[in-house]
Scaffold this motif. Structure first.
Motif, mmCIF file in Angstrom:
data_model
loop_
_atom_site.group_PDB
_atom_site.id
_atom_site.type_symbol
_atom_site.label_atom_id
_atom_site.label_comp_id
_atom_site.label_asym_id
_atom_site.label_seq_id
_atom_site.Cartn_x
_atom_site.Cartn_y
_atom_site.Cartn_z
ATOM 1 N N ARG A 33 0.851 -1.204 0.000
ATOM 2 C CA ARG A 33 0.000 0.000 0.000
ATOM 3 C C ARG A 33 0.875 1.239 0.000
ATOM 4 O O ARG A 33 1.948 1.254 0.576
ATOM 5 N N ARG A 34 0.347 2.257 -0.652
ATOM 6 C CA ARG A 34 1.060 3.519 -0.676
ATOM 7 C C ARG A 34 1.096 4.084 0.738
ATOM 8 O O ARG A 34 0.094 4.050 1.459
ATOM 9 N N PRO A 35 2.263 4.613 1.165
ATOM 10 C CA PRO A 35 2.341 5.194 2.507
ATOM 11 C C PRO A 35 1.410 6.398 2.639
ATOM 12 O O PRO A 35 1.180 7.119 1.678
ATOM 13 N N LEU A 36 0.881 6.605 3.843
ATOM 14 C CA LEU A 36 -0.028 7.730 4.079
ATOM 15 C C LEU A 36 0.728 9.051 4.099
ATOM 16 O O LEU A 36 0.218 10.069 3.659
ATOM 17 N N ALA A 37 1.943 9.046 4.617
ATOM 18 C CA ALA A 37 2.750 10.268 4.659
ATOM 19 C C ALA A 37 3.323 10.536 3.266
ATOM 20 O O ALA A 37 3.302 9.678 2.393
ATOM 21 N N ALA A 38 3.840 11.740 3.081
ATOM 22 C CA ALA A 38 4.459 12.086 1.807
ATOM 23 C C ALA A 38 5.632 11.145 1.545
ATOM 24 O O ALA A 38 6.555 11.054 2.345
ATOM 25 N N PRO A 39 5.593 10.424 0.425
ATOM 26 C CA PRO A 39 6.636 9.440 0.162
ATOM 27 C C PRO A 39 7.927 10.089 -0.334
ATOM 28 O O PRO A 39 7.902 11.162 -0.929
ATOM 29 N N PRO A 40 9.061 9.421 -0.112
ATOM 30 C CA PRO A 40 10.323 9.907 -0.660
ATOM 31 C C PRO A 40 10.364 9.641 -2.172
ATOM 32 O O PRO A 40 9.412 9.083 -2.731
ATOM 33 N N ALA A 41 11.443 10.008 -2.810
ATOM 34 C CA ALA A 41 11.571 9.809 -4.254
ATOM 35 C C ALA A 41 11.504 8.324 -4.621
ATOM 36 O O ALA A 41 11.002 7.962 -5.676
ATOM 37 N N TRP A 42 12.018 7.466 -3.748
ATOM 38 C CA TRP A 42 11.986 6.020 -3.951
ATOM 39 C C TRP A 42 11.388 5.358 -2.726
ATOM 40 O O TRP A 42 11.679 5.752 -1.612
ATOM 41 N N LEU A 43 10.582 4.334 -2.938
ATOM 42 C CA LEU A 43 10.068 3.521 -1.843
ATOM 43 C C LEU A 43 10.800 2.185 -1.887
ATOM 44 O O LEU A 43 10.683 1.443 -2.862
ATOM 45 N N GLU A 44 11.583 1.909 -0.858
ATOM 46 C CA GLU A 44 12.322 0.659 -0.775
ATOM 47 C C GLU A 44 11.421 -0.417 -0.212
ATOM 48 O O GLU A 44 10.831 -0.249 0.843
ATOM 49 N N LEU A 45 11.328 -1.531 -0.907
ATOM 50 C CA LEU A 45 10.511 -2.649 -0.474
ATOM 51 C C LEU A 45 11.374 -3.606 0.349
ATOM 52 O O LEU A 45 12.592 -3.470 0.382
ATOM 53 N N PRO A 46 10.766 -4.568 1.009
ATOM 54 C CA PRO A 46 11.549 -5.473 1.866
ATOM 55 C C PRO A 46 12.653 -6.204 1.101
ATOM 56 O O PRO A 46 12.442 -6.669 -0.023
ATOM 57 N N GLN A 47 13.810 -6.283 1.730
ATOM 58 C CA GLN A 47 14.932 -7.003 1.143
ATOM 59 C C GLN A 47 14.685 -8.502 1.214
ATOM 60 O O GLN A 47 13.999 -8.985 2.106
#
Length: 183
Positions: free
Chosen positions: A45-59
């Protein structure tokens, strides 16, 4: 879901295949085993707060094992579409891939590109993998021979926030092939 948009992602973070080449210098066949040819990331899901330029997913940790005829110098070739800092993931994301550990016949080794491992070329231990990299196991800059090479790889998928703007479920994939041969 009260107006919130959501995105379900399925990532084919890595797929491995063996390229068994008969070469004039080393008539050896290599076999490759990969612990997870498909890594499911599940629903995101898209984060509720303002997202950064990249969203890192789980490693994810992946273990790649290449076995060749004893006494062979192995080359591991990573093939995929390049993007940003790694391999293309979806329409605008990338998957960063790095080596956490490399073992040749159970002993820790460094990795260098094939070109850097040529005599007189030098080169530092390689930990970040990019499309087109051809890696060899070395110690003190000298290519090593062995029967089994094990790589512990960590993949980090990244997406731009715009990729979360969907109305329905969407599958996002990255494709990466790993070929192993001797030289």
């Amino acid at each position: 879901m009260s107006g919130r948009r959501w995105l379900a992602l399925t990532a084919m973070a890595l797929s491995a295949q063996c390229l068994a080449q008969a070469q004039a210098q080393a008539q050896a066949q290599c076999h490759i085993a990969f612990d997870a040819a498909r890594a499911e990331l599940g629903e995101l899901r898209r984060p509720l707060a303002a997202p950064p330029a990249w969203l890192e997913l789980p490693q994810r940790l992946h273990v790649l094992t290449a076995t060749c005829q004893p006494g062979a110098a192995m080359v591991v070739n990573f093939v995929g579409m390049p993007r940003q800092q790694g391999f293309a993931f979806g329409s605008d994301g990338d998957v960063q891939l790095r080596v956490a550990q490399a073992l040749l016949d159970g002993q820790p080794v460094e990795l260098q590109t094939l070109e850097a491992a040529e005599p007189g070329q030098g080169g530092a231990d390689l930990r970040v993998v990019r499309p087109g990299d051809r890696l060899v196991a070395v110690r003190d800059g000298t290519p090593l021979q062995g029967a089994q090479l094990v790589l512990h790889l960590i993949s980090t998928p990244r997406l731009r926030p715009a990729q979360f703007n969907v109305r329905e479920q969407r599958t996002v994939e990255a494709s990466l092939a790993v070929h192993v041969s001797t030289y």
